[in-house]
Write a protein that holds these residues in place. Sequence first.
Motif, PDB file in Angstrom:
ATOM      1  N   ILE A 123       0.825  -1.208   0.000  1.00 12.52           N
ATOM      2  CA  ILE A 123       0.000   0.000   0.000  1.00 12.52           C
ATOM      3  C   ILE A 123       0.863   1.262   0.000  1.00 12.52           C
ATOM      4  CG2 ILE A 123      -1.824   1.271   1.186  1.00 12.52           C
ATOM      5  CD1 ILE A 123      -2.675  -1.424   0.013  1.00 12.52           C
ATOM      6  N   PHE A 124       1.780   1.371   0.942  1.00 12.62           N
ATOM      7  CA  PHE A 124       2.635   2.560   0.965  1.00 12.62           C
ATOM      8  C   PHE A 124       3.940   2.276   1.692  1.00 12.62           C
ATOM      9  CE2 PHE A 124      -0.007   3.202   4.856  1.00 12.62           C
ATOM     10  CZ  PHE A 124       0.996   3.330   5.814  1.00 12.62           C
ATOM     11  N   THR A 125       4.893   3.179   1.486  1.00  8.82           N
ATOM     12  CA  THR A 125       6.134   3.198   2.257  1.00  8.82           C
ATOM     13  C   THR A 125       6.254   4.573   2.898  1.00  8.82           C
ATOM     14  OG1 THR A 125       7.406   3.911   0.314  1.00  8.82           O
ATOM     15  CG2 THR A 125       7.321   1.543   0.768  1.00  8.82           C
ATOM     16  N   THR A 126       7.036   4.662   3.959  1.00  7.79           N
ATOM     17  CA  THR A 126       7.252   5.942   4.629  1.00  7.79           C
ATOM     18  C   THR A 126       8.535   5.876   5.446  1.00  7.79           C
ATOM     19  OG1 THR A 126       6.260   7.606   6.121  1.00  7.79           O
ATOM     20  CG2 THR A 126       5.896   5.296   6.678  1.00  7.79           C
ATOM     21  N   PRO A 127       9.286   6.963   5.499  1.00  3.65           N
ATOM     22  CA  PRO A 127      10.509   6.950   6.313  1.00  3.65           C
ATOM     23  C   PRO A 127      10.175   6.880   7.801  1.00  3.65           C
ATOM     24  CG  PRO A 127      10.467   8.819   4.783  1.00  3.65           C
ATOM     25  CD  PRO A 127       9.103   8.237   4.802  1.00  3.65           C
ATOM     26  N   VAL A 128      11.139   6.436   8.581  1.00  2.00           N
ATOM     27  CA  VAL A 128      11.077   6.544  10.040  1.00  2.00           C
ATOM     28  C   VAL A 128      12.070   7.630  10.435  1.00  2.00           C
ATOM     29  CG1 VAL A 128      11.482   5.363  12.235  1.00  2.00           C
ATOM     30  CG2 VAL A 128      10.411   4.133  10.329  1.00  2.00           C
ATOM     31  N   ALA A 129      11.662   8.505  11.346  1.00  2.00           N
ATOM     32  CA  ALA A 129      12.495   9.645  11.725  1.00  2.00           C
ATOM     33  C   ALA A 129      12.783   9.636  13.223  1.00  2.00           C
ATOM     34  CB  ALA A 129      11.801  10.956  11.348  1.00  2.00           C
ATOM     35  N   LEU A 130      13.954  10.144  13.585  1.00  2.00           N
ATOM     36  CA  LEU A 130      14.295  10.353  14.987  1.00  2.00           C
ATOM     37  C   LEU A 130      14.082  11.828  15.308  1.00  2.00           C
ATOM     38  CD1 LEU A 130      15.456   9.480  17.741  1.00  2.00           C
ATOM     39  CD2 LEU A 130      17.735  10.003  16.839  1.00  2.00           C
ATOM     40  N   LEU A 131      13.264  12.087  16.317  1.00  2.00           N
ATOM     41  CA  LEU A 131      12.978  13.454  16.738  1.00  2.00           C
ATOM     42  C   LEU A 131      13.408  13.655  18.188  1.00  2.00           C
ATOM     43  CD1 LEU A 131      10.543  12.528  14.664  1.00  2.00           C
ATOM     44  CD2 LEU A 131       9.637  14.783  15.262  1.00  2.00           C
ATOM     45  N   VAL A 132      13.746  14.893  18.538  1.00  2.00           N
ATOM     46  CA  VAL A 132      14.048  15.250  19.923  1.00  2.00           C
ATOM     47  C   VAL A 132      13.142  16.402  20.349  1.00  2.00           C
ATOM     48  CG1 VAL A 132      16.447  14.496  19.919  1.00  2.00           C
ATOM     49  CG2 VAL A 132      15.881  16.829  19.199  1.00  2.00           C
ATOM     50  N   ALA A 208       7.002   9.348   9.125  1.00  4.67           N
ATOM     51  CA  ALA A 208       7.049  10.689   8.540  1.00  4.67           C
ATOM     52  C   ALA A 208       5.768  11.453   8.860  1.00  4.67           C
ATOM     53  CB  ALA A 208       7.243  10.593   7.029  1.00  4.67           C
ATOM     54  N   SER A 209       4.644  10.741   8.902  1.00  2.00           N
ATOM     55  CA  SER A 209       3.366  11.370   9.242  1.00  2.00           C
ATOM     56  C   SER A 209       3.414  11.939  10.650  1.00  2.00           C
ATOM     57  CB  SER A 209       2.235  10.343   9.125  1.00  2.00           C
ATOM     58  OG  SER A 209       1.003  10.904   9.540  1.00  2.00           O
ATOM     59  N   GLY A 210       3.870  11.125  11.600  1.00  2.00           N
ATOM     60  CA  GLY A 210       3.978  11.596  12.976  1.00  2.00           C
ATOM     61  C   GLY A 210       4.995  12.704  13.114  1.00  2.00           C
ATOM     62  N   ALA A 211       6.091  12.602  12.369  1.00  5.92           N
ATOM     63  CA  ALA A 211       7.137  13.621  12.420  1.00  5.92           C
ATOM     64  C   ALA A 211       6.610  14.967  11.932  1.00  5.92           C
ATOM     65  CB  ALA A 211       8.333  13.181  11.588  1.00  5.92           C
ATOM     66  N   LYS A 212       5.792  14.935  10.874  1.00  4.91           N
ATOM     67  CA  LYS A 212       5.223  16.181  10.356  1.00  4.91           C
ATOM     68  C   LYS A 212       4.315  16.837  11.386  1.00  4.91           C
ATOM     69  CE  LYS A 212       5.236  15.738   5.316  1.00  4.91           C
ATOM     70  NZ  LYS A 212       4.382  15.788   4.111  1.00  4.91           N
ATOM     71  N   LYS A 213       3.494  16.017  12.035  1.00  2.00           N
ATOM     72  CA  LYS A 213       2.598  16.546  13.068  1.00  2.00           C
ATOM     73  C   LYS A 213       3.400  17.172  14.201  1.00  2.00           C
ATOM     74  CE  LYS A 213      -1.046  13.111  12.240  1.00  2.00           C
ATOM     75  NZ  LYS A 213      -1.765  11.935  12.817  1.00  2.00           N
ATOM     76  N   ALA A 214       4.454  16.477  14.624  1.00  2.00           N
ATOM     77  CA  ALA A 214       5.285  16.982  15.715  1.00  2.00           C
ATOM     78  C   ALA A 214       5.989  18.272  15.320  1.00  2.00           C
ATOM     79  CB  ALA A 214       6.308  15.919  16.111  1.00  2.00           C
ATOM     80  N   GLN A 215       6.473  18.322  14.090  1.00  2.00           N
ATOM     81  CA  GLN A 215       7.210  19.495  13.603  1.00  2.00           C
ATOM     82  C   GLN A 215       6.331  20.735  13.604  1.00  2.00           C
ATOM     83  OE1 GLN A 215       8.576  19.272   9.476  1.00  2.00           O
ATOM     84  NE2 GLN A 215      10.592  20.010  10.102  1.00  2.00           N
ATOM     85  N   LEU A 233       9.234  13.587   1.463  1.00  5.00           N
ATOM     86  CA  LEU A 233       8.249  13.798   2.512  1.00  5.00           C
ATOM     87  C   LEU A 233       8.775  14.697   3.622  1.00  5.00           C
ATOM     88  CD1 LEU A 233       6.857  10.163   2.828  1.00  5.00           C
ATOM     89  CD2 LEU A 233       5.810  12.099   1.628  1.00  5.00           C
ATOM     90  N   LEU A 234      10.091  14.657   3.837  1.00  2.00           N
ATOM     91  CA  LEU A 234      10.732  15.482   4.860  1.00  2.00           C
ATOM     92  C   LEU A 234      11.973  16.147   4.238  1.00  2.00           C
ATOM     93  CD1 LEU A 234      10.441  13.003   7.856  1.00  2.00           C
ATOM     94  CD2 LEU A 234       9.109  15.111   7.542  1.00  2.00           C
ATOM     95  N   PRO A 235      11.750  17.087   3.345  1.00  2.00           N
ATOM     96  CA  PRO A 235      12.872  17.706   2.620  1.00  2.00           C
ATOM     97  C   PRO A 235      13.851  18.408   3.544  1.00  2.00           C
ATOM     98  CG  PRO A 235      10.835  18.955   2.311  1.00  2.00           C
ATOM     99  CD  PRO A 235      10.455  17.675   2.972  1.00  2.00           C
ATOM    100  N   GLY A 236      15.133  18.237   3.222  1.00  2.00           N
ATOM    101  CA  GLY A 236      16.168  18.895   4.001  1.00  2.00           C
ATOM    102  C   GLY A 236      16.640  18.129   5.215  1.00  2.00           C
ATOM    103  N   VAL A 237      15.952  17.032   5.544  1.00  2.00           N
ATOM    104  CA  VAL A 237      16.353  16.229   6.707  1.00  2.00           C
ATOM    105  C   VAL A 237      17.361  15.181   6.246  1.00  2.00           C
ATOM    106  CG1 VAL A 237      15.590  14.671   8.539  1.00  2.00           C
ATOM    107  CG2 VAL A 237      14.114  16.575   7.816  1.00  2.00           C
ATOM    108  N   PRO A 238      18.543  15.102   6.858  1.00  2.00           N
ATOM    109  CA  PRO A 238      19.545  14.114   6.434  1.00  2.00           C
ATOM    110  C   PRO A 238      19.158  12.707   6.851  1.00  2.00           C
ATOM    111  CG  PRO A 238      20.286  15.227   8.412  1.00  2.00           C
ATOM    112  CD  PRO A 238      19.028  15.931   7.976  1.00  2.00           C
ATOM    113  N   SER A 239      19.690  11.743   6.126  1.00  2.00           N
ATOM    114  CA  SER A 239      19.445  10.344   6.497  1.00  2.00           C
ATOM    115  C   SER A 239      20.545   9.872   7.440  1.00  2.00           C
ATOM    116  CB  SER A 239      19.429   9.458   5.254  1.00  2.00           C
ATOM    117  OG  SER A 239      20.726   9.358   4.694  1.00  2.00           O
ATOM    118  N   PHE A 240      20.277   8.795   8.156  1.00  2.40           N
ATOM    119  CA  PHE A 240      21.299   8.210   9.018  1.00  2.40           C
ATOM    120  C   PHE A 240      22.506   7.807   8.170  1.00  2.40           C
ATOM    121  CE2 PHE A 240      17.464   7.573  11.571  1.00  2.40           C
ATOM    122  CZ  PHE A 240      17.888   8.015  12.815  1.00  2.40           C
TER     123      PHE A 240
END
Length: 325
Positions: A123-132, A208-215, A233-240
């Motif tokens: 159905i879909f793919t989405t990145p996982v992000a680390l937030l602080v 990425a959905s949760g990260a956008k809401k948090a941002q 989906l999260l432009p400008g954010v570096p990858s691990f």
Amino acid sequence: MKSLARLRALLGGLLAALCAGTAAWAAPYPEHPVRLVVPYPAGGATDGAIRVLAERLGAAWGQPVIVDNRAGASGRLGLALVAKSPHSYNFVAATNSTISDELTRGGDGSFLLARDLVPVVTIFTTPVALLVHTGTGVDSMAQYIALAQRRPGAVSFGSSGEGTSTHFYGELLKRESRIDITHIPFAGEGPNLTELLGGHIQSAFLSASGAKKAQQTGKTRILAITTPGGSMLLPGVPSFTQLGIAGLDRDSWVGLFAPLGTSQAVRDEVAREVRKVFAVPEVRERYVQLGLIAEGGTPQELEQRVQADRAYWTRVVQETGIKLK
């Protein structure tokens, strides 16, 4: 002449039966309502994505496509429900976290995906992000690692539950960066996000959905994502990977699965219609708004995705020593 007449009658009867059988076999699918089980709470990204899909499939098929939320046990209750349901008209939308969790537990004799469910379509793919949380004063991945090194065990990271990919990523980060951060599991992404925003945990792995809401709240910062080359989906954010941290390089995904016994023809038909839905620009844009990339594909491609994840996460469990209860 009578013999010829009887032969003609016999052949006519056989032809009629053959035509009737062919018509029955070729009856369009579906002939009655279809159920899509979402084994997670309503209101989340997976729920939203499936509801968009269900509406389009219902219009294409001329049959109701019902979304049924059956949350519990990190998605395992919904999987078990569909596995026991009649085939061809019941499907479940499961995340790779739920699938991987079942696969890694399988060695203990628990529910095995391959035994009870068959893949249909991604159905879909989405990145996982680390937030602080901004209260940490951390602005970058380097600062996060430095903080964890100065205060071993004092920095916490939230996940969507024990045995989920968000849990595994935290364990991988600990190993790769040689830091000691404390895992705090929650019953899904919603509580994980809420506790991060409240400052009750210092960091969290989110979709990425949760990260956008948090941002949008201004209370968090996104440090890194799992998509190796970065994500639209999260432009400008570096990858691990770009930051030199190995292992955290697999995105999250959701696939549609059916009970064992669902024919290849039905699985192909559902996958074909899903691909048609995802070919519509409006649908793809709606998914982007949800923080998702619409995928599609075939049952075979989803099977390959499952097997690749099985090998990857099994290795992660072995290397990190994670014990699943």
